[in-house]
Design an enzyme around this catalytic site. Structure first.
Site, mmCIF file in Angstrom:
data_model
loop_
_atom_site.group_PDB
_atom_site.id
_atom_site.type_symbol
_atom_site.label_atom_id
_atom_site.label_comp_id
_atom_site.label_asym_id
_atom_site.label_seq_id
_atom_site.Cartn_x
_atom_site.Cartn_y
_atom_site.Cartn_z
ATOM 1 N N LEU A 1 0.826 -1.212 0.000
ATOM 2 C CA LEU A 1 0.000 0.000 0.000
ATOM 3 C C LEU A 1 0.862 1.265 0.000
ATOM 4 C CD1 LEU A 1 -2.614 -1.299 2.560
ATOM 5 C CD2 LEU A 1 -2.998 -0.938 0.127
ATOM 6 N N SER A 2 2.176 1.080 0.068
ATOM 7 C CA SER A 2 3.069 2.238 0.122
ATOM 8 C C SER A 2 2.935 3.163 -1.088
ATOM 9 C CB SER A 2 4.518 1.788 0.292
ATOM 10 O OG SER A 2 4.674 1.140 1.531
ATOM 11 N N THR B 1 10.381 -4.168 2.373
ATOM 12 C CA THR B 1 9.406 -5.023 3.036
ATOM 13 C C THR B 1 9.855 -6.479 2.934
ATOM 14 O OG1 THR B 1 7.067 -5.529 3.232
ATOM 15 C CG2 THR B 1 7.837 -5.009 1.023
ATOM 16 N N LYS C 1 14.016 -7.213 4.849
ATOM 17 C CA LYS C 1 14.312 -6.274 5.951
ATOM 18 C C LYS C 1 15.624 -6.563 6.689
ATOM 19 C CE LYS C 1 9.795 -4.405 7.143
ATOM 20 N NZ LYS C 1 8.981 -4.005 8.285
ATOM 21 N N ASP D 1 9.437 2.080 11.481
ATOM 22 C CA ASP D 1 8.303 1.384 12.104
ATOM 23 C C ASP D 1 8.086 1.854 13.549
ATOM 24 O OD1 ASP D 1 7.429 -0.163 9.981
ATOM 25 O OD2 ASP D 1 8.808 -1.808 10.420
ATOM 26 N N GLY E 1 2.955 -11.587 21.015
ATOM 27 C CA GLY E 1 3.758 -11.999 19.866
ATOM 28 C C GLY E 1 5.216 -11.615 20.026
ATOM 29 N N GLY F 1 9.134 -10.094 14.238
ATOM 30 C CA GLY F 1 9.806 -8.847 13.841
ATOM 31 C C GLY F 1 9.062 -7.601 14.272
ATOM 32 N N ALA F 2 7.721 -7.625 14.136
ATOM 33 C CA ALA F 2 6.929 -6.440 14.495
ATOM 34 C C ALA F 2 7.037 -6.143 15.990
ATOM 35 C CB ALA F 2 5.471 -6.643 14.100
ATOM 36 N N LEU G 1 -1.749 -4.109 15.183
ATOM 37 C CA LEU G 1 -0.947 -3.692 14.035
ATOM 38 C C LEU G 1 -1.604 -4.085 12.710
ATOM 39 C CD1 LEU G 1 2.759 -4.258 15.132
ATOM 40 C CD2 LEU G 1 1.141 -2.501 15.823
#
Length: 293
Positions: A23-24, A69, A73, A109, A134, A137-138, A232
């Site tokens: 969506l970037s 992305t 990354k 981020d 969780g 990575g996020a 997220l």
């Protein structure tokens, strides 16, 4: 009115594999159009084995900067001349810019994640407790963000003990190593009643599995009224997790704002501009996703 592209048009983009769902381009091209700048932001599908040659090619054709992305990354790090301490801490780069003929990597981020907590829902976090669901990575960006906001306690909860230990150990030579604790999923009942901020960094509840939530109705029932639930995920809007949390009197934030704000932070670096049309970017994204206002 279609944008006129010439030999002077400057290139920005996003690399990933696959990248067609990114969506970037929607967000960035909306901002560029609003600012009336001669830039274009394109999606570049790059397979892992082609990463190095692609980045060299970007330098050769004068790409100004690009987003990174999945799955690049981490893989991109050795190909960059410099990476910011923040990206170093997280171990992932999502934004690269060309500076003095070299590639410099950073991670926006964290800025994206904390933006709504610094503006719309601003408060003194130093007395507050964050619970993060969780440990992928996020979750790393969220831990770094919560540390930056100065939370009193940060708890990371995961289902797999080995992955939790790996998550814990991966920070061992970072300044954030002692800023958080890890817990197994079974410990959630005692953590949720203390949570002022509850963050879902797992993919559970993401489209198409829209009926799922990382927490049961019983678990989320113990979330204090007035706590912030932050997911997220941005499709569906709102997720099951956020719907349940709102029923408990929590404030809901979804991943759409993080997506917009990490884009804002990246554009500031590339365009060297402090003021960006954030509302235009947000609106373009909502229109694209058919969310209206």
């Amino acid at each position: 009115m279609t944008k006129k592209i010439t030999g002077k048009t400057k290139l920005l983009g996003v690399i990933g594999h696959p990248v067609e769902h990114s969506l970037s381009p929607v967000i960035h091209n909306a901002a560029i159009a609003q600012l009336g700048l001669d830039y274009i932001y394109l999606p570049f599908p790059i397979e892992p084995q082609n990463l190095e040659v692609a980045i060299a090619g970007f330098a050769a054709v004068g790409v100004v900067g690009f987003s990174v992305t999945i799955p690049h990354k981490q893989a991109i790090i050795p190909l960059l001349s410099e990476i910011t301490p923040l990206a170093q801490t997280i171990g992932a780069v999502n934004t690269v810019s060309r500076q003095n003929n070299q590639w410099v990597g950073t991670n926006t981020d964290i800025e994206g994640f904390i933006a709504p907590l610094q503006t719309t829902y601003k408060q003194d976090w130093s007395q507050k407790i964050a619970v993060i669901l969780g440990n992928g990575g996020a979750a790393r960006a969220v831990v770094a963000g919560c540390t930056q906001l100065g939370f009193a306690q940060i708890h990371v909860v995961g289902r797999n003990m080995q992955r939790l230990q790996e998550f814990r150990n991966s920070w061992s030579n970072s300044a954030l190593a002692d800023k958080f604790q890890v817990h197994q999923w079974e410990e959630l009942p005692k953590l949720i009643p203390q949570a002022n901020l509850l963050v879902n960094t797992t993919p559970i509840g993401m489209y198409p599995k829209v009926d799922e939530s990382p927490l049961s109705v019983e678990e989320i029932a113990n979330l204090p009224t007035g706590a912030i639930a932050y997911d997220l995920i941005y499709i569906p809007k709102p997720t099951q997790f956020l719907q349940q949390a709102e029923k408990q009197g929590a404030i809901a934030i979804d991943g759409l704002e993080m997506l917009v704000q990490q884009g804002v932070a990246a554009l500031k670096i590339w365009l060297q501009q402090e003021t960006l049309p954030v509302e235009v970017m947000r609106q373009a994204l909502q229109n694209h996703l058919g969310l209206g206002k």
